[in-house]
Scaffold this motif. Sequence first.
Motif, short mmCIF file in Angstrom:
data_model
loop_
_atom_site.label_atom_id
_atom_site.label_comp_id
_atom_site.label_asym_id
_atom_site.label_seq_id
_atom_site.Cartn_x
_atom_site.Cartn_y
_atom_site.Cartn_z
N ASN A 198 -105.04 -14.86 88.12
CA ASN A 198 -104.86 -15.41 89.34
C ASN A 198 -104.05 -16.68 89.27
O ASN A 198 -104.51 -17.60 88.24
CB ASN A 198 -106.22 -15.52 90.01
CG ASN A 198 -106.89 -14.20 90.63
OD1 ASN A 198 -106.25 -13.37 90.61
ND2 ASN A 198 -108.17 -14.24 90.82
N ARG A 215 -105.93 -8.03 101.35
CA ARG A 215 -105.07 -8.89 100.64
C ARG A 215 -105.15 -8.85 99.11
O ARG A 215 -106.24 -8.81 98.64
CB ARG A 215 -105.46 -10.20 101.31
CG ARG A 215 -104.76 -11.53 100.85
CD ARG A 215 -105.03 -12.64 101.64
NE ARG A 215 -104.69 -13.75 100.69
CZ ARG A 215 -105.50 -14.34 99.89
NH1 ARG A 215 -106.72 -13.87 99.80
NH2 ARG A 215 -105.15 -15.36 99.23
N GLU A 216 -104.11 -9.05 98.67
CA GLU A 216 -103.97 -9.22 97.12
C GLU A 216 -103.90 -10.58 96.57
O GLU A 216 -102.81 -11.07 97.23
CB GLU A 216 -102.96 -8.25 96.57
CG GLU A 216 -103.36 -6.53 96.77
CD GLU A 216 -102.46 -5.79 95.88
OE1 GLU A 216 -102.21 -5.81 94.91
OE2 GLU A 216 -101.47 -5.18 96.98
N LEU A 252 -102.43 -13.80 94.83
CA LEU A 252 -101.19 -14.30 94.09
C LEU A 252 -101.57 -14.28 92.45
O LEU A 252 -102.81 -15.04 92.31
CB LEU A 252 -100.85 -15.53 94.61
CG LEU A 252 -99.52 -16.09 94.11
CD1 LEU A 252 -98.32 -14.97 94.41
CD2 LEU A 252 -99.13 -17.29 94.73
N GLN A 253 -100.99 -13.58 91.78
CA GLN A 253 -101.06 -13.42 90.34
C GLN A 253 -99.87 -14.40 89.58
O GLN A 253 -98.87 -14.49 90.22
CB GLN A 253 -100.97 -12.27 89.85
CG GLN A 253 -102.16 -11.24 90.29
CD GLN A 253 -103.45 -11.46 89.83
OE1 GLN A 253 -103.78 -11.51 88.49
NE2 GLN A 253 -104.55 -11.92 90.44
N TYR A 277 -97.89 -10.49 93.76
CA TYR A 277 -98.96 -10.03 94.36
C TYR A 277 -99.33 -8.50 94.05
O TYR A 277 -100.56 -8.57 93.71
CB TYR A 277 -98.61 -10.07 95.88
CG TYR A 277 -98.51 -11.20 96.42
CD1 TYR A 277 -99.68 -11.92 96.79
CD2 TYR A 277 -97.18 -11.83 96.90
CE1 TYR A 277 -99.51 -13.06 97.46
CE2 TYR A 277 -97.51 -12.93 97.41
CZ TYR A 277 -98.48 -13.66 97.66
OH TYR A 277 -98.39 -14.83 98.29
N SER A 278 -98.65 -7.67 93.78
CA SER A 278 -99.17 -6.26 93.55
C SER A 278 -99.06 -5.73 92.10
O SER A 278 -98.43 -6.24 91.39
CB SER A 278 -98.41 -5.34 94.37
OG SER A 278 -97.10 -5.32 93.94
#
Length: 113
Positions: free
Chosen positions: A35, A51-52, A54-55, A75-76
């Motif tokens: 993350n 909601r995914e 933020l990575q 994000y995904s």
Amino acid sequence: MIRMKRTESLDELLAFANATEQQGQMGNVWVQQANYAEEEPIMSDEDVAGREPLQQLRVLLEAGEQSIYFESLFYSAAELEELTSELQPVFEKFSKEVLDAKRMNEKVQALNE
């Protein structure tokens, strides 16, 4: 002393890896993914539904007296899969180790000194 270059360009990282391989240099690649924000803001369940988070993907490639540091936000899972696919040639050419955030920070900081 190893010189480190920072880049946000995947193409630049791949070009560095190709040049390193063509020069016959051995190298190591360190990877860290987690993350981006260590602490998420407090929100109601309704606000975060679907909601995914933020990575961040961080890659450090060190070869000879040079290194390059790349980071990308996403994000995904599809975005991560695309990044990983594009980085696959680097992972195949160099010894790879996955680090936690603390170890990656220490490695990057040591190269900045």
